[in-house]
Write an enzyme that holds these catalytic residues in place. Sequence first.
Site, PDB file in Angstrom:
ATOM      1  N   LYS A 146     134.169 102.747  -1.085  1.00 42.50           N
ATOM      2  CA  LYS A 146     134.850 101.449  -1.008  1.00 42.50           C
ATOM      3  C   LYS A 146     133.833 100.307  -0.995  1.00 42.50           C
ATOM      4  O   LYS A 146     134.001  99.307  -1.690  1.00 42.50           O
ATOM      5  CB  LYS A 146     135.732 101.361   0.247  1.00 42.50           C
ATOM      6  CG  LYS A 146     136.862 102.376   0.291  1.00 42.50           C
ATOM      7  CD  LYS A 146     137.794 102.150   1.470  1.00 42.50           C
ATOM      8  CE  LYS A 146     137.157 102.369   2.818  1.00 42.50           C
ATOM      9  NZ  LYS A 146     136.783 103.762   3.101  1.00 42.50           N
TER      10      LYS A 146
ATOM     11  N   ARG B 286     143.793  99.832   8.242  1.00 43.53           N
ATOM     12  CA  ARG B 286     143.525 101.255   8.482  1.00 43.53           C
ATOM     13  C   ARG B 286     144.612 101.901   9.328  1.00 43.53           C
ATOM     14  O   ARG B 286     144.526 103.099   9.610  1.00 43.53           O
ATOM     15  CB  ARG B 286     142.199 101.387   9.220  1.00 43.53           C
ATOM     16  CG  ARG B 286     141.066 101.982   8.385  1.00 43.53           C
ATOM     17  CD  ARG B 286     139.859 102.004   9.281  1.00 43.53           C
ATOM     18  NE  ARG B 286     138.769 102.797   8.884  1.00 43.53           N
ATOM     19  CZ  ARG B 286     137.688 102.337   8.276  1.00 43.53           C
ATOM     20  NH1 ARG B 286     137.620 101.103   7.854  1.00 43.53           N
ATOM     21  NH2 ARG B 286     136.669 103.121   8.057  1.00 43.53           N
TER      22      ARG B 286
ATOM     23  N   ARG C 221     124.022 109.108   2.703  1.00 45.72           N
ATOM     24  CA  ARG C 221     124.054 107.643   2.520  1.00 45.72           C
ATOM     25  C   ARG C 221     122.902 106.958   3.250  1.00 45.72           C
ATOM     26  O   ARG C 221     122.591 107.270   4.397  1.00 45.72           O
ATOM     27  CB  ARG C 221     125.389 107.100   3.037  1.00 45.72           C
ATOM     28  CG  ARG C 221     125.521 105.598   2.893  1.00 45.72           C
ATOM     29  CD  ARG C 221     126.947 105.160   2.830  1.00 45.72           C
ATOM     30  NE  ARG C 221     127.705 105.407   4.042  1.00 45.72           N
ATOM     31  CZ  ARG C 221     129.006 105.145   4.171  1.00 45.72           C
ATOM     32  NH1 ARG C 221     129.680 104.653   3.135  1.00 45.72           N
ATOM     33  NH2 ARG C 221     129.636 105.395   5.291  1.00 45.72           N
TER      34      ARG C 221
ATOM     35  N   ARG D  46     123.359 104.812   8.867  1.00 47.70           N
ATOM     36  CA  ARG D  46     124.335 104.403   9.870  1.00 47.70           C
ATOM     37  C   ARG D  46     124.449 105.471  10.957  1.00 47.70           C
ATOM     38  O   ARG D  46     124.430 106.664  10.661  1.00 47.70           O
ATOM     39  CB  ARG D  46     125.699 104.188   9.215  1.00 47.70           C
ATOM     40  CG  ARG D  46     125.843 102.845   8.578  1.00 47.70           C
ATOM     41  CD  ARG D  46     127.094 102.719   7.781  1.00 47.70           C
ATOM     42  NE  ARG D  46     128.302 103.227   8.430  1.00 47.70           N
ATOM     43  CZ  ARG D  46     129.524 103.106   7.936  1.00 47.70           C
ATOM     44  NH1 ARG D  46     129.701 102.478   6.772  1.00 47.70           N
ATOM     45  NH2 ARG D  46     130.572 103.589   8.565  1.00 47.70           N
TER      46      ARG D  46
ATOM     47  N   ARG E 125     136.025 110.845  11.970  1.00 50.62           N
ATOM     48  CA  ARG E 125     136.491 109.750  11.102  1.00 50.62           C
ATOM     49  C   ARG E 125     137.549 110.277  10.120  1.00 50.62           C
ATOM     50  O   ARG E 125     138.519 109.597   9.812  1.00 50.62           O
ATOM     51  CB  ARG E 125     135.296 109.126  10.362  1.00 50.62           C
ATOM     52  CG  ARG E 125     134.419 108.303  11.296  1.00 50.62           C
ATOM     53  CD  ARG E 125     133.033 108.049  10.730  1.00 50.62           C
ATOM     54  NE  ARG E 125     133.013 107.145   9.618  1.00 50.62           N
ATOM     55  CZ  ARG E 125     131.982 107.019   8.786  1.00 50.62           C
ATOM     56  NH1 ARG E 125     130.896 107.755   8.957  1.00 50.62           N
ATOM     57  NH2 ARG E 125     132.029 106.160   7.802  1.00 50.62           N
TER      58      ARG E 125
HETATM   59  P1  AMP Z   1     133.497 101.657   7.763  1.00 46.73           P
HETATM   60  O1  AMP Z   1     132.222 100.889   7.598  1.00 46.73           O
HETATM   61  O2  AMP Z   1     134.645 101.042   7.016  1.00 46.73           O
HETATM   62  O3  AMP Z   1     133.342 103.140   7.488  1.00 46.73           O
HETATM   63  O4  AMP Z   1     133.897 101.540   9.318  1.00 46.73           O
HETATM   64  C1  AMP Z   1     133.051 102.043  10.332  1.00 46.73           C
HETATM   65  C2  AMP Z   1     133.797 102.123  11.642  1.00 46.73           C
HETATM   66  O5  AMP Z   1     134.232 100.812  12.034  1.00 46.73           O
HETATM   67  C3  AMP Z   1     135.067 102.948  11.614  1.00 46.73           C
HETATM   68  O6  AMP Z   1     134.808 104.339  11.796  1.00 46.73           O
HETATM   69  C4  AMP Z   1     135.841 102.346  12.790  1.00 46.73           C
HETATM   70  O7  AMP Z   1     135.310 102.789  14.035  1.00 46.73           O
HETATM   71  C5  AMP Z   1     135.505 100.866  12.656  1.00 46.73           C
HETATM   72  N1  AMP Z   1     136.469 100.162  11.776  1.00 46.73           N
HETATM   73  C6  AMP Z   1     136.223  99.632  10.540  1.00 46.73           C
HETATM   74  N2  AMP Z   1     137.327  99.068  10.041  1.00 46.73           N
HETATM   75  C7  AMP Z   1     138.309  99.254  10.955  1.00 46.73           C
HETATM   76  C8  AMP Z   1     139.685  98.926  11.019  1.00 46.73           C
HETATM   77  N3  AMP Z   1     140.309  98.295   9.998  1.00 46.73           N
HETATM   78  N4  AMP Z   1     140.377  99.278  12.124  1.00 46.73           N
HETATM   79  C9  AMP Z   1     139.791  99.899  13.148  1.00 46.73           C
HETATM   80  N5  AMP Z   1     138.497 100.260  13.164  1.00 46.73           N
HETATM   81  C10 AMP Z   1     137.751  99.941  12.083  1.00 46.73           C
END
Ligand code: AMP
Length: 238
Positions: free
Chosen positions: A33, A108, A148, A181, A192
């Site tokens: 994404k 989400r 990554r 990360r 996740r």
């Molecule tokens: P990402 O970078 O999109 O993979 O997000 C990393 C982490 O941030 C996720 O595993 C969640 O803990 C948190 N996170 C990101 N976006 C959301 C969201 N829309 N709602 C809740 N937690 C989020």
Amino acid sequence: MSSSISAVEQGLESDRKTVPGPILLLGAPGVGKGTQAKELVKIWGIPQISTGDLLRGNVAQGTQLGRVAKEIMGRGELVPDSLVDEMVAVRLQQPDTVNGYILDGFPRTLGQAGWLDGRLATQPDTLPVVAVSIQVNYNQLLRRITGRRNCPVCQTIYNVNVNPPKKDGFCDIEGAALTQRADDTEEVFKERMRAYGALTAPVVEHYRALGRFAEVDGDRPIGAIAAGIVAAVERLRQ
Ligand code: AMP
């Protein structure tokens, strides 16, 4: 290598007539994404709004939100809707969102989707959202997540398995040492994916049922996926 040929290098950025409006990029952790959002920013000139990036920014700055989010993110769980919705509301007030934006990692949960739908319903001048779900199989996702690496300076995303930098461990553009990360481990990935299946998969079904929805195969070169997303959005906006 071919997998890193961008949509811009393929000439896709030229004179697009479609106003993209709000675009939702949906898909499991590691489907690409963030990588695709950056391609679409180059093509459409609208901002990427990544809730993961915004939350990591809050963690790095030690804000109150960041202090709450850090532990939750470290476990691979979701930050509560009310906190994320508020953060998105503030970001959407920026003037750069007027022709559209790419929401990457939001909504989400069905609660977040309801909040976003309600907000857009109060803005009759805004185009309805187009949702694009990127599909990649589980084993490929695990390989991508654990491979990554990110440039802390320009945010370019690499993958040691499928899209490595020219010099191992360093950004091609900035020369900076690449970072990984904290939640890109196999153990946290599993949590996740559990959160994705339980809470986010229903969001995909919600937007599928509403229409203005497309699925694209994410197991292709970056530029080909971006071209697929652009074609889907242009078709859905006609
Ligand atoms: P990402 O970078 O999109 O993979 O997000 C990393 C982490 O941030 C996720 O595993 C969640 O803990 C948190 N996170 C990101 N976006 C959301 C969201 N829309 N709602 C809740 N937690 C989020």
